[in-house]
Scaffold this motif. Structure first.
Motif, short mmCIF file in Angstrom:
data_model
loop_
_atom_site.label_atom_id
_atom_site.label_comp_id
_atom_site.label_asym_id
_atom_site.label_seq_id
_atom_site.Cartn_x
_atom_site.Cartn_y
_atom_site.Cartn_z
N GLU A 1 49.39 -13.91 -10.88
CA GLU A 1 50.26 -14.55 -11.86
C GLU A 1 51.03 -15.69 -11.27
O GLU A 1 51.34 -16.65 -11.95
CB GLU A 1 51.26 -13.53 -12.38
CG GLU A 1 50.72 -12.73 -13.51
CD GLU A 1 51.45 -11.41 -13.61
OE1 GLU A 1 50.88 -10.50 -14.19
OE2 GLU A 1 52.57 -11.32 -13.08
N SER B 1 37.21 -13.95 -8.22
CA SER B 1 36.94 -12.61 -8.73
C SER B 1 35.51 -12.22 -8.48
O SER B 1 35.23 -11.08 -8.07
CB SER B 1 37.24 -12.60 -10.22
OG SER B 1 37.07 -11.33 -10.71
N ARG C 1 50.66 -1.17 -7.02
CA ARG C 1 50.84 -2.50 -7.58
C ARG C 1 52.28 -2.98 -7.44
O ARG C 1 52.53 -4.15 -7.16
CB ARG C 1 50.48 -2.49 -9.05
CG ARG C 1 50.76 -3.84 -9.68
CD ARG C 1 50.30 -3.91 -11.08
NE ARG C 1 50.44 -5.29 -11.53
CZ ARG C 1 50.25 -5.68 -12.76
NH1 ARG C 1 49.92 -4.80 -13.66
NH2 ARG C 1 50.41 -6.94 -13.09
N ASN D 1 40.61 -5.34 -9.84
CA ASN D 1 41.55 -6.47 -9.70
C ASN D 1 43.00 -6.03 -9.76
O ASN D 1 43.82 -6.63 -10.43
CB ASN D 1 41.32 -7.51 -10.80
CG ASN D 1 40.04 -8.27 -10.62
OD1 ASN D 1 39.52 -8.33 -9.51
ND2 ASN D 1 39.53 -8.82 -11.69
N ARG D 2 43.32 -4.94 -9.06
CA ARG D 2 44.71 -4.53 -9.00
C ARG D 2 45.30 -4.95 -7.67
O ARG D 2 44.59 -5.04 -6.68
CB ARG D 2 44.83 -3.00 -9.10
CG ARG D 2 44.33 -2.42 -10.37
CD ARG D 2 45.26 -2.59 -11.49
NE ARG D 2 46.47 -1.82 -11.33
CZ ARG D 2 47.43 -1.76 -12.25
NH1 ARG D 2 47.29 -2.43 -13.36
NH2 ARG D 2 48.50 -1.05 -12.04
N THR D 3 46.63 -5.18 -7.67
CA THR D 3 47.28 -5.47 -6.42
C THR D 3 47.00 -4.36 -5.44
O THR D 3 47.04 -3.20 -5.82
CB THR D 3 48.80 -5.58 -6.65
OG1 THR D 3 48.99 -6.26 -7.86
CG2 THR D 3 49.48 -6.29 -5.54
N GLN E 1 47.60 3.93 -8.44
CA GLN E 1 47.29 2.51 -8.55
C GLN E 1 48.52 1.72 -8.98
O GLN E 1 48.79 0.62 -8.46
CB GLN E 1 46.16 2.28 -9.56
CG GLN E 1 44.82 2.78 -9.09
CD GLN E 1 43.73 2.54 -10.12
OE1 GLN E 1 44.01 2.27 -11.27
NE2 GLN E 1 42.51 2.65 -9.69
N ASP F 1 44.73 -8.51 -6.43
CA ASP F 1 44.71 -9.12 -7.76
C ASP F 1 44.74 -10.63 -7.69
O ASP F 1 45.26 -11.28 -8.57
CB ASP F 1 45.84 -8.59 -8.62
CG ASP F 1 47.19 -9.03 -8.12
OD1 ASP F 1 48.15 -8.91 -8.87
OD2 ASP F 1 47.27 -9.47 -6.96
N GLU G 1 43.78 -12.76 -10.76
CA GLU G 1 44.71 -12.96 -11.87
C GLU G 1 46.11 -13.15 -11.33
O GLU G 1 47.06 -12.80 -11.97
CB GLU G 1 44.66 -11.77 -12.82
CG GLU G 1 44.48 -10.45 -12.11
CD GLU G 1 44.48 -9.32 -13.07
OE1 GLU G 1 43.47 -9.16 -13.77
OE2 GLU G 1 45.49 -8.62 -13.12
N GLU H 1 40.44 -3.94 -18.62
CA GLU H 1 41.03 -3.64 -17.32
C GLU H 1 41.46 -2.19 -17.25
O GLU H 1 41.20 -1.50 -16.26
CB GLU H 1 42.22 -4.56 -17.05
CG GLU H 1 42.99 -4.13 -15.82
CD GLU H 1 43.90 -5.19 -15.27
OE1 GLU H 1 43.63 -6.39 -15.52
OE2 GLU H 1 44.86 -4.83 -14.59
N ARG I 1 50.20 -9.41 -2.52
CA ARG I 1 48.76 -9.51 -2.66
C ARG I 1 48.14 -10.21 -1.46
O ARG I 1 48.76 -10.99 -0.77
CB ARG I 1 48.40 -10.24 -3.96
CG ARG I 1 48.69 -11.70 -3.98
CD ARG I 1 48.14 -12.27 -5.24
NE ARG I 1 48.86 -11.78 -6.40
CZ ARG I 1 49.91 -12.36 -6.92
NH1 ARG I 1 50.35 -13.48 -6.42
NH2 ARG I 1 50.51 -11.85 -7.96
#
Lengths: 341, 191, 387
Positions: free
Chosen positions: A228, A152, A303, A218-220, A299, A223, A226, A251, A308
């Motif tokens: 997942e 990040s 996502r 940090n959005r797809t 956004q 991302d 984070e 966020e 990603r």
């Protein structure tokens, strides 16, 4: 607004403190709404329904229920974690996101702090988020969180450059960092908005800014910190309860802040798209918020559509695609402005 | 150099194509239903919770032997010739009491192997799937309907009958051939 | 540089000391992307994987031991379902074909056709799950939901036929447990017609998406000779360009009557044998399965599906090894009979167990994000790896 309050209370520090809380009045309901909206948008794009039961109509109270649940959770701090950094990290991240709201003009009549170098201040202060992320990852004493934090940090730091460069193009056109000035320069009609000016250079600059801002929040498709499915939850793996809620709040606050900056710089800010029709100090707030919500929808749309990028590909996009293009745009806009005068 | 620009163009193009797909899906109706307010009707052959109709059970133990996870426990007591336990719905004569017929539904693997061998079709898989319990003991289903006193009575009766039969055989000096216990019911010698 | 730390710590399992720039990190057993309980012990240098050991056995349920204790051969079938629980029909089919070879039973034509239809529907369902979860591992959440929506239609067809959605106990030795319902052919035909356009949509959303291609092309390249040497099978082998499918190379059941193609990886967007090739082999196999389905439902003969089911299964003391092509690869059953009604030994050769052994070779030098991509492209099911 500041003057009205100073007249009323005659106590300047008190007035400034009160005004510091005003954006919170927007962020908190917005975060509640945005989490619900994200779940609904995701659900409908995936042929399902999303929250439907909490609160009755389409589960509008789902986020409130989630917050209540998170408040009740035990605040777990791993025993080998660095306690002070661990506790401070979510606050630092929130401060980085929140401080930007001071300089954002919600309408012609309201801006928290009318700084002449508003844009410069915003870019500077959003960088505080990196420190918070690194603190969260390191203090968790968890190898996966450390990975998330390192990725990040690299990502956020790299993408600040295209953000700053693409915003600089508009500064060159207007000649000022002051956000109110930039907004006023776009008043008049829809075509005065900077995204349509000096076509296609500023249009590409807007796209570059939008893509880079996705990486900032940090959005797809950016991302990976984070991710997942890889790092469990990246830098906020070890956080439970309200601290986790605070990360989430930051966020969404950050998402709204960068959307609003895009709207102010490129899409007319609080100016109405119909020129003088439906404009005014309160309508201004309506316009800027609706346009920002449109970007937030964009956004979310991205996502739920895109996979990603891996971290080195992310770096490639930032350094080898966005930065050269933004340099080229700066050159182009600079020459255009020079030749116009 | 050309590949650099082609990559960028490809990325933008495929991103937009993907976005078009998800945009169109925003407006298609949802494929999910609002369970538990709306429930789907399960097909006729659906295999969910087991049910045993004890009136039809003849205690043959076929289901218990067929079960791959041994979740069915059956105990039987032979009935004496003077008792008429009745007929099952398919016409077979019942000759055994079934005091214990337990199915541990938590062990059951829902394979339906117990359903096929049952001669009277008394064990069936229903379409009930919402049967969670708070206590694990409640998942052991007891289908037998005999009370404890009935069980004791039947056991005592059987013991008495068998003693009688043994005495009769001894009394005749072993000239009669051994016959299986169940052959006696219609014999005029039944005491 | 490569300086050993003062008191070198030996990494257990790797048998060598940990260098100062390396880190040992555990992926799993609880991890959103390891497709089950799999523990990957990675030695990483920053993001780059230097070495890896997969640890399995978390889902071992003693299938082979259970099979020895069943009172008859048919009772083993529910246990077979539970090995590869995503493609249960294929497991049952393999076992049934093996037992039929052992007992020298010839099943009626109707049974053969229905078995092929069930197996091909299962192949589509299994590949849909593989594709959906692969997209989710890479970060695209939406194709997962679309794949599951389509998989539900297949599971509905199964539920109407045999009553269960995931673990069927439908294919028995010598026949089937139920005959298909009267609208079976219409339903399967409808599904085929519905599903072909969905593959196009999936391609638009995921397959040809540049970001997905960037994540999967040239990643985890498996050369054809390495794949063959490791004993890989299924889409893992075909992704490396080797045209080997047991349905054509060693036909069982009535697969030799159908016209279908064997898709292989050709390195269209990267190298031959990369993750994208394995993925596209699965997508194209779905298309080929639809072809087989359409041919099969048009030709189901009438008959009794239970006429050849033996009342008592007591094979002579003999042994048999039969291999079938499941969606994951070559599933082999080695059954040893000893003249009684229960098997003496049932040994399973799971395809994913062998495919998983290639994982360390493919991931050395890849990044952690790539390890997820490679693992997803092998498409493991821990139930089958551990039995």
């Amino acid at each position: 607004m500041k003057d009205v309050l100073i007249e009323l209370l005659r106590n300047e520090p008190l007035v400034y403190t009160l005004m510091a809380f005003v954006p919170l009045l927007w962020i908190l309901p917005f975060a509640l709404f945005a989490v619900w909206w994200e779940r609904k948008v995701a659900a409908h794009m995936q042929d399902r329904l999303g929250p439907m039961r909490t609160g009755g109509w389409h589960g509008w109270a789902q986020t409130i229920a989630d917050i209540l649940k998170l408040i009740q959770k035990e605040d777990v701090v791993p025993s080998a974690a660095d306690r002070m950094l661990f506790t401070l990290a979510p606050f630092v991240v929130f401060i980085g996101a929140y401080a930007a709201y001071a300089a954002l003009p919600f309408s012609a009549a309201y801006v928290g702090a009318g700084i002449h170098i508003g844009l410069f201040y915003i870019i500077a202060v959003s960088s505080l988020v990196v420190i918070g992320l690194l603190m969260a990852g390191w203090a968790s004493n968890n190898k996966w969180s450390l990975f998330g934090a390192m990725r990040s940090a690299a990502q956020v730091v790299s993408y600040e450059i295209p953000i700053a460069l693409s915003l600089l193009t508009v500064v060159m056109v207007v000649g000022s960092f002051d956000l109110q000035e930039i907004t006023k320069a776009q008043s008049g009609s829809l075509l005065n908005w900077f995204v349509f000016q000096k076509f296609p250079l500023l249009f590409i600059a807007a796209i570059i800014y939008f893509v880079a801002s996705l990486a900032e929040v940090n959005r797809t498709p950016f991302d990976i910190p984070e991710a997942e499915s890889e790092l469990v939850a990246g830098y906020h793996t070890e956080y439970a309860g309200m601290k986790f809620a605070l990360f989430f709040l930051s966020e969404y606050a950050n998402m709204f802040a960068v959307s609003m900056i895009a709207v102010i710089i490129f899409f007319g800010g609080w100016n109405s798209p119909f020129g003088d029709f439906v404009s005014g100090p309160f309508w201004g707030a309506f316009w800027v918020i609706s346009k920002s919500l449109g970007f937030i929808f964009l956004q979310m749309w991205l996502r739920w559509t895109l996979p990603r990028l891996r971290v080195d590909q992310l770096m490639y996009v930032g350094w080898k695609v966005l930065i050269p293009f933004s340099f080229a745009i700066i050159l182009g806009v600079g020459l255009w402005v020079m030749m116009a005068t | 150099m050309k590949r650099y620009f082609k990559n960028i163009l490809d990325s933008v193009a495929t991103v937009l194509i993907g976005m078009k797909v998800t945009w169109r899906h925003l407006f298609t109706p949802a494929v999910t239903i609002q369970y538990p307010d709306v429930r789907l009707k399960l097909p006729e052959r659906a295999r969910n919770r087991l049910y045993v109709n004890m009136d039809d059970c003849i205690g043959c133990d076929q289901c218990s032997m067929a079960c791959p996870v041994d979740c069915i426990t059956i105990e039987t007591i032979k009935s004496t010739p003077d008792i008429n336990l009745g007929l099952t719905s398919v016409g077979t004569k019942k000759r055994l009491y079934v005091p214990v017929f337990d199915i541990d539904i938590a062990k059951c693997c829902y394979c339906a192997l117990c359903v096929y061998p049952c001669p009277t079709e008394c064990i069936k898989m229903t379409d009930v799937f919402e049967f969670s319990e708070y206590e694990r003991q409640n998942l052991i289903y007891n289908f037998a309907t005999m009370t404890a006193s009935e069980v004791d009575q039947a056991k005592a009766k059987l013991v008495t009958y068998e003693q009688e039969e043994a005495r009769k055989k001894e009394g005749h000096g072993g000239t009669r051939t051994e016959t299986a216990g169940a052959a006696a019911p219609d014999s005029p010698r039944a005491s | 540089m490569e300086a050993a730390i003062e008191k070198p710590v030996t990494i257990p399992g790797f048998g060598r000391p940990l260098r100062s720039h390396e880190m040992v990190i555990n992926m799993g057993p609880q991890h959103p992307s390891t497709h089950g309980v799999l523990r990957l012990e990675l030695v990483v240098d920053g993001e780059v994987v230097i070495d890896m050991i997969p640890h399995i056995g978390y889902l071992h349920r003693c299938f082979e031991k259970h099979a020895e204790h069943m009172t008859n051969y048919q009772q083993v079938i529910p246990y077979c379902d539970r090995m590869d629980y995503i493609a249960a029909m294929s497991n049952d089919l393999g076992y049934a074909v093996a037992c039929e070879k052992l007992l020298n039973i010839k099943v009626p034509e109707r049974v053969e056709y229905i078995r092929v239809i069930m197996a091909e529907l299962q192949r589509i369902a299994s590949h849909l799950l593989a594709i959906g979860t692969y997209g989710m591992d890479i970060g695209a959440f939406t194709p997962f939901l679309y794949c599951f929506r389509d998989r539900e239609r297949i599971l509905d067809i199964y539920e109407e036929t045999c009553g269960a959605r995931l673990l069927y106990n439908y294919i028995w030795i010598g026949g089937l447990s139920h005959d298909v319902p009267s609208d079976f052919q219409t339903k399967v035909g409808d599904f085929c017609r519905y599903f072909r356009p969905q593959i196009k949509e999936l391609n638009n959303l995921l397959t040809y998406n540049k970001i997905f291609i960037e994540r999967t092309a040239n990643v985890g390249v498996l050369p054809a000779d390495v794949a063959v040497n490791y004993g890989a099978s299924g889409p893992v082998l075909r992704g490396s360009g080797v045209k080997w499918d047991l349905r054509k190379n060693d036909p069982y059941s009535i697969y030799d009557r159908f016209e279908f193609d064997i898709p292989t990886g050709k390195g269209e967007v990267g190298s031959v044998g990369d993750c994208w090739d394995r993925y596209i082999v699965r997508v194209r196999e779905i298309g080929q399965s639809l072809n087989i389905l359409e041919q099969a439902i048009a030709a189901i003969p009438a008959g009794n599906v239970q006429s050849a089911i033996p009342k008592r299964i007591r094979p002579d003391a003999s042994e048999v090894y039969v291999r079938t092509e499941t969606p994951k690869g070559e599933l082999g059953y080695y059954i040893v009979a000893d003249g009684t009604t229960s098997p003496y030994r049932v040994k399973v050769r799971p395809p994913t167990f062998v495919n998983l052994s290639i994982l360390p070779a493919m991931s050395r030098g890849a990044m952690i994000a790539d390890v997820i991509a490679i693992l997803g492209s092998i498409d493991i099911v821990l139930g089958e790896v551990d039995r």
